[in-house]
Design a protein around this motif. Structure first.
Motif, PDB file in Angstrom:
ATOM      1  N   MET A   1      -3.454 -12.287  -5.032  1.00 25.51           N
ATOM      2  CA  MET A   1      -2.908 -11.184  -4.278  1.00 25.51           C
ATOM      3  C   MET A   1      -2.055 -10.309  -5.176  1.00 25.51           C
ATOM      4  N   SER A   2      -1.939  -9.097  -4.770  1.00 25.85           N
ATOM      5  CA  SER A   2      -1.203  -8.100  -5.538  1.00 25.85           C
ATOM      6  C   SER A   2       0.302  -8.291  -5.345  1.00 25.85           C
ATOM      7  N   GLU A   3       1.018  -8.164  -6.441  1.00 24.13           N
ATOM      8  CA  GLU A   3       2.472  -8.285  -6.391  1.00 24.13           C
ATOM      9  C   GLU A   3       3.070  -7.027  -5.763  1.00 24.13           C
ATOM     10  N   THR A   5       5.208  -4.448  -6.145  1.00 24.12           N
ATOM     11  CA  THR A   5       5.960  -3.788  -7.209  1.00 24.12           C
ATOM     12  C   THR A   5       7.116  -2.985  -6.607  1.00 24.12           C
ATOM     13  N   GLU A   6       8.015  -2.562  -7.461  1.00 26.63           N
ATOM     14  CA  GLU A   6       9.158  -1.766  -6.996  1.00 26.63           C
ATOM     15  C   GLU A   6       8.688  -0.456  -6.360  1.00 26.63           C
ATOM     16  N   ALA A   7       7.696   0.181  -6.979  1.00 26.21           N
ATOM     17  CA  ALA A   7       7.171   1.445  -6.441  1.00 26.21           C
ATOM     18  C   ALA A   7       6.512   1.218  -5.082  1.00 26.21           C
ATOM     19  N   ARG A   8       5.741   0.137  -4.968  1.00 25.18           N
ATOM     20  CA  ARG A   8       5.068  -0.164  -3.693  1.00 25.18           C
ATOM     21  C   ARG A   8       6.096  -0.519  -2.628  1.00 25.18           C
ATOM     22  N   GLN A   9       7.141  -1.240  -3.029  1.00 23.77           N
ATOM     23  CA  GLN A   9       8.205  -1.597  -2.086  1.00 23.77           C
ATOM     24  C   GLN A   9       8.905  -0.339  -1.574  1.00 23.77           C
ATOM     25  N   LYS A  10       9.189   0.611  -2.462  1.00 20.73           N
ATOM     26  CA  LYS A  10       9.820   1.866  -2.044  1.00 20.73           C
ATOM     27  C   LYS A  10       8.927   2.603  -1.050  1.00 20.73           C
ATOM     28  N   SER A  11       7.649   2.606  -1.325  1.00 21.58           N
ATOM     29  CA  SER A  11       6.686   3.260  -0.438  1.00 21.58           C
ATOM     30  C   SER A  11       6.675   2.592   0.940  1.00 21.58           C
ATOM     31  N   LEU A  12       6.676   1.266   0.960  1.00 20.11           N
ATOM     32  CA  LEU A  12       6.689   0.537   2.236  1.00 20.11           C
ATOM     33  C   LEU A  12       7.989   0.774   3.003  1.00 20.11           C
ATOM     34  N   LEU A  13       9.110   0.756   2.291  1.00 20.20           N
ATOM     35  CA  LEU A  13      10.398   0.992   2.949  1.00 20.20           C
ATOM     36  C   LEU A  13      10.428   2.373   3.595  1.00 20.20           C
ATOM     37  N   ALA A  14       9.887   3.361   2.889  1.00 18.91           N
ATOM     38  CA  ALA A  14       9.843   4.716   3.436  1.00 18.91           C
ATOM     39  C   ALA A  14       8.912   4.770   4.645  1.00 18.91           C
ATOM     40  N   TYR A  15       7.738   4.162   4.558  1.00 20.16           N
ATOM     41  CA  TYR A  15       6.771   4.177   5.649  1.00 20.16           C
ATOM     42  C   TYR A  15       7.356   3.499   6.888  1.00 20.16           C
ATOM     43  N   CYS A  16       8.011   2.364   6.665  1.00 19.92           N
ATOM     44  CA  CYS A  16       8.582   1.596   7.780  1.00 19.92           C
ATOM     45  C   CYS A  16       9.935   2.135   8.233  1.00 19.92           C
ATOM     46  N   PRO A  48      -9.005  -2.175  -3.430  1.00 20.02           N
ATOM     47  CA  PRO A  48      -9.677  -1.211  -4.310  1.00 20.02           C
ATOM     48  C   PRO A  48      -8.850  -0.861  -5.548  1.00 20.02           C
ATOM     49  N   ALA A  49      -9.497  -0.202  -6.482  1.00 21.96           N
ATOM     50  CA  ALA A  49      -8.819   0.247  -7.704  1.00 21.96           C
ATOM     51  C   ALA A  49      -7.788   1.323  -7.361  1.00 21.96           C
ATOM     52  N   ASP A  50      -6.731   1.384  -8.152  1.00 18.26           N
ATOM     53  CA  ASP A  50      -5.685   2.395  -7.964  1.00 18.26           C
ATOM     54  C   ASP A  50      -6.240   3.794  -8.188  1.00 18.26           C
ATOM     55  N   GLY A  51      -5.633   4.759  -7.514  1.00 15.61           N
ATOM     56  CA  GLY A  51      -5.949   6.160  -7.735  1.00 15.61           C
ATOM     57  C   GLY A  51      -7.219   6.660  -7.069  1.00 15.61           C
ATOM     58  N   PRO A  53      -9.498   7.487  -3.376  1.00 18.23           N
ATOM     59  CA  PRO A  53      -9.279   7.747  -1.947  1.00 18.23           C
ATOM     60  C   PRO A  53      -9.366   6.467  -1.112  1.00 18.23           C
ATOM     61  N   ARG A  54     -10.245   5.570  -1.531  1.00 19.99           N
ATOM     62  CA  ARG A  54     -10.369   4.286  -0.823  1.00 19.99           C
ATOM     63  C   ARG A  54      -9.057   3.496  -0.907  1.00 19.99           C
ATOM     64  N   ARG A  55      -8.382   3.586  -2.056  1.00 14.42           N
ATOM     65  CA  ARG A  55      -7.101   2.894  -2.221  1.00 14.42           C
ATOM     66  C   ARG A  55      -6.056   3.474  -1.275  1.00 14.42           C
ATOM     67  N   ALA A  56      -6.080   4.780  -1.090  1.00 14.05           N
ATOM     68  CA  ALA A  56      -5.133   5.417  -0.170  1.00 14.05           C
ATOM     69  C   ALA A  56      -5.349   4.895   1.254  1.00 14.05           C
ATOM     70  N   GLN A  57      -6.601   4.783   1.677  1.00 11.48           N
ATOM     71  CA  GLN A  57      -6.896   4.250   3.011  1.00 11.48           C
ATOM     72  C   GLN A  57      -6.450   2.798   3.118  1.00 11.48           C
ATOM     73  N   TYR A  58      -6.733   2.037   2.095  1.00 10.28           N
ATOM     74  CA  TYR A  58      -6.348   0.623   2.062  1.00 10.28           C
ATOM     75  C   TYR A  58      -4.830   0.489   2.201  1.00 10.28           C
ATOM     76  N   ASP A  59      -4.090   1.272   1.405  1.00 14.74           N
ATOM     77  CA  ASP A  59      -2.632   1.215   1.450  1.00 14.74           C
ATOM     78  C   ASP A  59      -2.092   1.607   2.829  1.00 14.74           C
ATOM     79  N   LEU A  60      -2.715   2.589   3.465  1.00  8.12           N
ATOM     80  CA  LEU A  60      -2.278   2.975   4.815  1.00  8.12           C
ATOM     81  C   LEU A  60      -2.490   1.834   5.801  1.00  8.12           C
ATOM     82  N   CYS A  61      -3.610   1.142   5.691  1.00  9.32           N
ATOM     83  CA  CYS A  61      -3.857  -0.004   6.574  1.00  9.32           C
ATOM     84  C   CYS A  61      -2.837  -1.115   6.327  1.00  9.32           C
ATOM     85  N   VAL A  62      -2.541  -1.388   5.065  1.00 14.64           N
ATOM     86  CA  VAL A  62      -1.537  -2.402   4.731  1.00 14.64           C
ATOM     87  C   VAL A  62      -0.173  -1.974   5.269  1.00 14.64           C
TER      88      VAL A  62
END
Length: 106
Positions: A1-3, A5-16, A48-51, A53-62
């Motif tokens: 599983m993917s760790e 990261t600090e950037a991903r955590q910031k993104s999740l905190l903002a989304y939530c 999916p790989a970073d960068g 459009p599929r990754r953007a959809q994946y991240d939104l679902c997560v």
């Protein structure tokens, strides 16, 4: 599983919409993130790989799964009837339907 990261955590905190002061719940956020990734994997959607459009959809679902789990931490739900977000379901279905199939050589 993917760790987470600090950037991903910031993104999740903002989304939530979790305040940085509340971010001390990082262990909880990590658990919810791991659970969301596991859900996606078990639903047949690989990370999916970073960068892309599929990754953007994946991240939104997560993000949706993390927020949903964060908001519904109580044992019981009171108030209005809760229903699954149809936009999430459509996006998840799209990801599942477009998942690449490994070449089995047959």
């Amino acid at each position: 599983m993917s760790e987470l990261t600090e950037a991903r955590q910031k993104s999740l905190l903002a989304y939530c919409r979790i305040d940085a002061a509340e971010a001390d719940e990082s262990d909880l956020l990590q658990t919810l993130y791991d659970s969301a990734l596991s859900y996606m994997e078990q639903a047949g959607v690989s990370e999916p790989a970073d960068g892309t459009p599929r990754r953007a959809q994946y991240d939104l679902c997560v993000n949706y799964l993390v927020l949903d789990a964060y908001d519904r931490r109580d044992v019981t739900i009171t108030g209005t009837i809760a229903a699954e977000n149809p936009a999430f379901r459509r996006m998840l279905n799209q990801l599942k339907l477009t998942e690449s199939v490994p070449d089995s050589g047959t």
